[in-house]
Scaffold this motif. Sequence first.
Motif, PDB file in Angstrom:
ATOM      1  N   GLY A   1       0.798  -1.214   0.000  1.00  0.00           N
ATOM      2  CA  GLY A   1       0.000   0.000   0.000  1.00  0.00           C
ATOM      3  C   GLY A   1       0.835   1.269   0.000  1.00  0.00           C
ATOM      4  N   LYS A   2       0.132   2.398  -0.088  1.00  0.00           N
ATOM      5  CA  LYS A   2       0.800   3.689  -0.239  1.00  0.00           C
ATOM      6  C   LYS A   2       1.568   4.120   1.009  1.00  0.00           C
ATOM      7  CE  LYS A   2      -2.261   5.452  -3.824  1.00  0.00           C
ATOM      8  NZ  LYS A   2      -3.205   6.519  -4.231  1.00  0.00           N
ATOM      9  N   ILE A   3       1.067   3.758   2.181  1.00  0.00           N
ATOM     10  CA  ILE A   3       1.758   4.155   3.411  1.00  0.00           C
ATOM     11  C   ILE A   3       3.133   3.504   3.482  1.00  0.00           C
ATOM     12  CG2 ILE A   3       1.739   3.968   5.925  1.00  0.00           C
ATOM     13  CD1 ILE A   3      -1.249   4.331   5.879  1.00  0.00           C
ATOM     14  N   MET A   4       3.192   2.205   3.168  1.00  0.00           N
ATOM     15  CA  MET A   4       4.464   1.496   3.226  1.00  0.00           C
ATOM     16  C   MET A   4       5.395   1.961   2.088  1.00  0.00           C
ATOM     17  SD  MET A   4       4.250  -0.195   5.903  1.00  0.00           S
ATOM     18  CE  MET A   4       5.799  -1.096   5.756  1.00  0.00           C
ATOM     19  N   THR A   5       4.830   2.324   0.929  1.00  0.00           N
ATOM     20  CA  THR A   5       5.643   2.862  -0.165  1.00  0.00           C
ATOM     21  C   THR A   5       6.288   4.168   0.256  1.00  0.00           C
ATOM     22  OG1 THR A   5       4.119   1.883  -1.770  1.00  0.00           O
ATOM     23  CG2 THR A   5       5.619   3.583  -2.583  1.00  0.00           C
ATOM     24  N   LYS A   6       5.507   5.028   0.908  1.00  0.00           N
ATOM     25  CA  LYS A   6       6.044   6.301   1.393  1.00  0.00           C
ATOM     26  C   LYS A   6       7.169   6.085   2.398  1.00  0.00           C
ATOM     27  CE  LYS A   6       5.345   8.420   4.874  1.00  0.00           C
ATOM     28  NZ  LYS A   6       6.712   8.890   5.150  1.00  0.00           N
ATOM     29  N   ARG A   7       7.003   5.084   3.260  1.00  0.00           N
ATOM     30  CA  ARG A   7       8.041   4.802   4.254  1.00  0.00           C
ATOM     31  C   ARG A   7       9.329   4.316   3.594  1.00  0.00           C
ATOM     32  NH1 ARG A   7       4.808   1.918   9.337  1.00  0.00           N
ATOM     33  NH2 ARG A   7       3.556   3.747   9.868  1.00  0.00           N
TER      34      ARG A   7
ATOM     35  N   GLN B   1       5.808   4.647  -8.941  1.00  0.00           N
ATOM     36  CA  GLN B   1       4.511   5.178  -9.395  1.00  0.00           C
ATOM     37  C   GLN B   1       3.754   5.898  -8.288  1.00  0.00           C
ATOM     38  OE1 GLN B   1       2.475   1.822 -11.198  1.00  0.00           O
ATOM     39  NE2 GLN B   1       3.646   1.990 -13.081  1.00  0.00           N
ATOM     40  N   MET B   2       4.471   6.773  -7.631  1.00  0.00           N
ATOM     41  CA  MET B   2       3.847   7.677  -6.669  1.00  0.00           C
ATOM     42  C   MET B   2       4.300   9.091  -7.020  1.00  0.00           C
ATOM     43  SD  MET B   2       4.182   7.956  -2.494  1.00  0.00           S
ATOM     44  CE  MET B   2       2.890   6.784  -2.107  1.00  0.00           C
ATOM     45  N   SER B   3       3.350   9.983  -7.216  1.00  0.00           N
ATOM     46  CA  SER B   3       3.730  11.350  -7.572  1.00  0.00           C
ATOM     47  C   SER B   3       4.415  12.023  -6.382  1.00  0.00           C
ATOM     48  CB  SER B   3       2.489  12.147  -7.978  1.00  0.00           C
ATOM     49  OG  SER B   3       1.666  12.386  -6.851  1.00  0.00           O
ATOM     50  N   PRO B   4       5.445  12.857  -6.647  1.00  0.00           N
ATOM     51  CA  PRO B   4       6.137  13.548  -5.549  1.00  0.00           C
ATOM     52  C   PRO B   4       5.181  14.352  -4.670  1.00  0.00           C
ATOM     53  CG  PRO B   4       7.400  13.750  -7.572  1.00  0.00           C
ATOM     54  CD  PRO B   4       6.090  13.140  -7.951  1.00  0.00           C
ATOM     55  N   SER B   5       4.156  14.984  -5.304  1.00  0.00           N
ATOM     56  CA  SER B   5       3.204  15.776  -4.519  1.00  0.00           C
ATOM     57  C   SER B   5       2.420  14.884  -3.566  1.00  0.00           C
ATOM     58  CB  SER B   5       2.249  16.525  -5.448  1.00  0.00           C
ATOM     59  OG  SER B   5       1.532  15.603  -6.273  1.00  0.00           O
ATOM     60  N   ALA B   6       2.043  13.662  -4.039  1.00  0.00           N
ATOM     61  CA  ALA B   6       1.329  12.717  -3.168  1.00  0.00           C
ATOM     62  C   ALA B   6       2.215  12.255  -2.029  1.00  0.00           C
ATOM     63  CB  ALA B   6       0.853  11.519  -3.988  1.00  0.00           C
ATOM     64  N   TYR B   7       3.517  12.071  -2.327  1.00  0.00           N
ATOM     65  CA  TYR B   7       4.462  11.653  -1.289  1.00  0.00           C
ATOM     66  C   TYR B   7       4.553  12.696  -0.177  1.00  0.00           C
ATOM     67  CZ  TYR B   7       8.978  11.211   1.033  1.00  0.00           C
ATOM     68  OH  TYR B   7       9.968  11.150   1.975  1.00  0.00           O
ATOM     69  N   TYR B   8       4.737  13.946  -0.558  1.00  0.00           N
ATOM     70  CA  TYR B   8       4.890  14.999   0.459  1.00  0.00           C
ATOM     71  C   TYR B   8       3.582  15.269   1.189  1.00  0.00           C
ATOM     72  CZ  TYR B   8       9.554  15.954  -1.334  1.00  0.00           C
ATOM     73  OH  TYR B   8      10.867  15.833  -1.685  1.00  0.00           O
ATOM     74  N   GLN B   9       2.443  15.130   0.489  1.00  0.00           N
ATOM     75  CA  GLN B   9       1.146  15.303   1.144  1.00  0.00           C
ATOM     76  C   GLN B   9       0.906  14.201   2.153  1.00  0.00           C
ATOM     77  OE1 GLN B   9      -0.810  17.869   0.853  1.00  0.00           O
ATOM     78  NE2 GLN B   9      -2.442  17.106   2.184  1.00  0.00           N
ATOM     79  N   ARG B  10       1.238  12.964   1.756  1.00  0.00           N
ATOM     80  CA  ARG B  10       1.058  11.823   2.660  1.00  0.00           C
ATOM     81  C   ARG B  10       1.986  11.942   3.857  1.00  0.00           C
ATOM     82  NH1 ARG B  10      -1.712   7.339   2.323  1.00  0.00           N
ATOM     83  NH2 ARG B  10      -2.352   7.853   0.210  1.00  0.00           N
TER      84      ARG B  10
ATOM     85  N   SER C   1       0.635   8.291  13.513  1.00  0.00           N
ATOM     86  CA  SER C   1       1.631   7.737  14.422  1.00  0.00           C
ATOM     87  C   SER C   1       1.548   6.213  14.435  1.00  0.00           C
ATOM     88  CB  SER C   1       1.379   8.268  15.838  1.00  0.00           C
ATOM     89  OG  SER C   1       0.150   7.766  16.329  1.00  0.00           O
ATOM     90  N   ASP C   2       2.590   5.583  14.991  1.00  0.00           N
ATOM     91  CA  ASP C   2       2.587   4.117  15.093  1.00  0.00           C
ATOM     92  C   ASP C   2       1.407   3.632  15.920  1.00  0.00           C
ATOM     93  OD1 ASP C   2       4.832   3.952  13.559  1.00  0.00           O
ATOM     94  OD2 ASP C   2       6.224   3.818  15.243  1.00  0.00           O
ATOM     95  N   LYS C   3       1.067   4.373  16.963  1.00  0.00           N
ATOM     96  CA  LYS C   3      -0.064   3.996  17.818  1.00  0.00           C
ATOM     97  C   LYS C   3      -1.365   4.039  17.034  1.00  0.00           C
ATOM     98  CE  LYS C   3      -2.443   5.146  22.140  1.00  0.00           C
ATOM     99  NZ  LYS C   3      -2.487   6.060  23.314  1.00  0.00           N
ATOM    100  N   GLN C   4      -1.540   5.114  16.244  1.00  0.00           N
ATOM    101  CA  GLN C   4      -2.754   5.223  15.429  1.00  0.00           C
ATOM    102  C   GLN C   4      -2.816   4.110  14.392  1.00  0.00           C
ATOM    103  OE1 GLN C   4      -1.962   9.308  14.217  1.00  0.00           O
ATOM    104  NE2 GLN C   4      -3.858   9.983  15.205  1.00  0.00           N
ATOM    105  N   ALA C   5      -1.654   3.762  13.827  1.00  0.00           N
ATOM    106  CA  ALA C   5      -1.611   2.685  12.839  1.00  0.00           C
ATOM    107  C   ALA C   5      -2.026   1.363  13.463  1.00  0.00           C
ATOM    108  CB  ALA C   5      -0.202   2.573  12.243  1.00  0.00           C
ATOM    109  N   ARG C   6      -1.568   1.107  14.702  1.00  0.00           N
ATOM    110  CA  ARG C   6      -1.943  -0.134  15.402  1.00  0.00           C
ATOM    111  C   ARG C   6      -3.439  -0.178  15.681  1.00  0.00           C
ATOM    112  NH1 ARG C   6       2.996   0.830  18.163  1.00  0.00           N
ATOM    113  NH2 ARG C   6       1.886   1.775  19.913  1.00  0.00           N
TER     114      ARG C   6
END
Length: 380
Positions: free
Chosen positions: A83-89, A108-117, A123-128
């Motif tokens: 997914g996109k979150i792990m791609t950004k990481r 295949q992720m636009s730079p603008s999408a990367y910086y916006q994301r 946070s890690d807590k919210q992700a859990r």
Amino acid sequence: MKNKYEPSLKEKAVRLSYERGEIRSIEREFGITRSCLGRWRKKFAYLKLDPKDAIIVELNKKIKDSELTLEILKNGSKYVAQGKIMTKRFIENNSSKYSIVRMCKVLQMSPSAYYQRKKQEISDKQARIILLKEEVLSVYYEFKKTYGYLKITKELQLRGFKVGEGQIKVYMRMLGLRKKAKTRFRITTDSIHNHYVAPNILNRKFTVSEPATAWVSDITYIATIKGFLYLTIVLDLFDRKIVGWSLSDRMSIKETTLPAWQMAVQNRAITKDLIFHSDRGVQYANKMFTKTLDSYKFVRRSMSRKQNHNDNAVSESFFANFKRELINGNKLITREQMRVEVYEYIENWYNKKRRHSFLGYQSIEEFNRVYYTYLNLNRA
């Protein structure tokens, strides 16, 4: 004060800029500006490569570019699949190794999408918490919307999650999840007859320490598009397993209690005293069924007291759960379809997968695996 560079250094920088076919790395390597390098290239124009050498340099550049693309793909593809979150990481963690623009292009992720994301990253807590809520939803629907917070908590704990009952109760409330409610069902017992009625030997002792020492049985109706089907079950109080059952169009003894009993004795051998408990219905009190039970020397008959359904509470509880988990809220289907649904429910769901509070929220198979392992260890 302007920096003074040796002519030999200037020549080297210009030569490398032509050989590499790009100037960004030269700027970083020599600590100079683009305009400065531009002036040097004009001054030392004679260092410019001839057309043949330029072609070789360009081909080498494309090869290196392809190798870099393949390297990014090889290292980053598994993150893209998550997914996109792990791609950004991945992009963020490798920004010192590759350019962000190149990684975004390859993955295949636009730079603008990367910086916006990145701005919106949780946070890690919210992700859990998000992951846990998804697991709660998954278990809820996997178990046919029949599990409350206690059973969902137990299931998640067995899957490796460190969660508490209160936590799951809150998440279920937030997600609007409620287990199906139990409903009352029509009584099918015909206890007005002249057949022999056995005393209540079981006397509500619904917990036994060994299999095939106490069985309970009952009959209920199931509505279909064309009339009713009648489900007869024989349940072992030891592990709450349905050891015998039958599904029939009519309420005759040959289609209800008799085939259910025959399946039960095939599935679980009677090797010592067994109490067989039922209500006072004619299907249990008639001569044919009585004669069948009497042919087994270890079997003792037991019947509920008149108009006292709690004497057969375990059977009634099974039917309440059966109706809630399979029947209630669903559209009427044909008898043929219902036969398939009932088989799947009893054999593949209730007897194998469903978690039972009586068994410490284990499935019947898990409970028996522990029991027989312990039994074999003690015999060894």
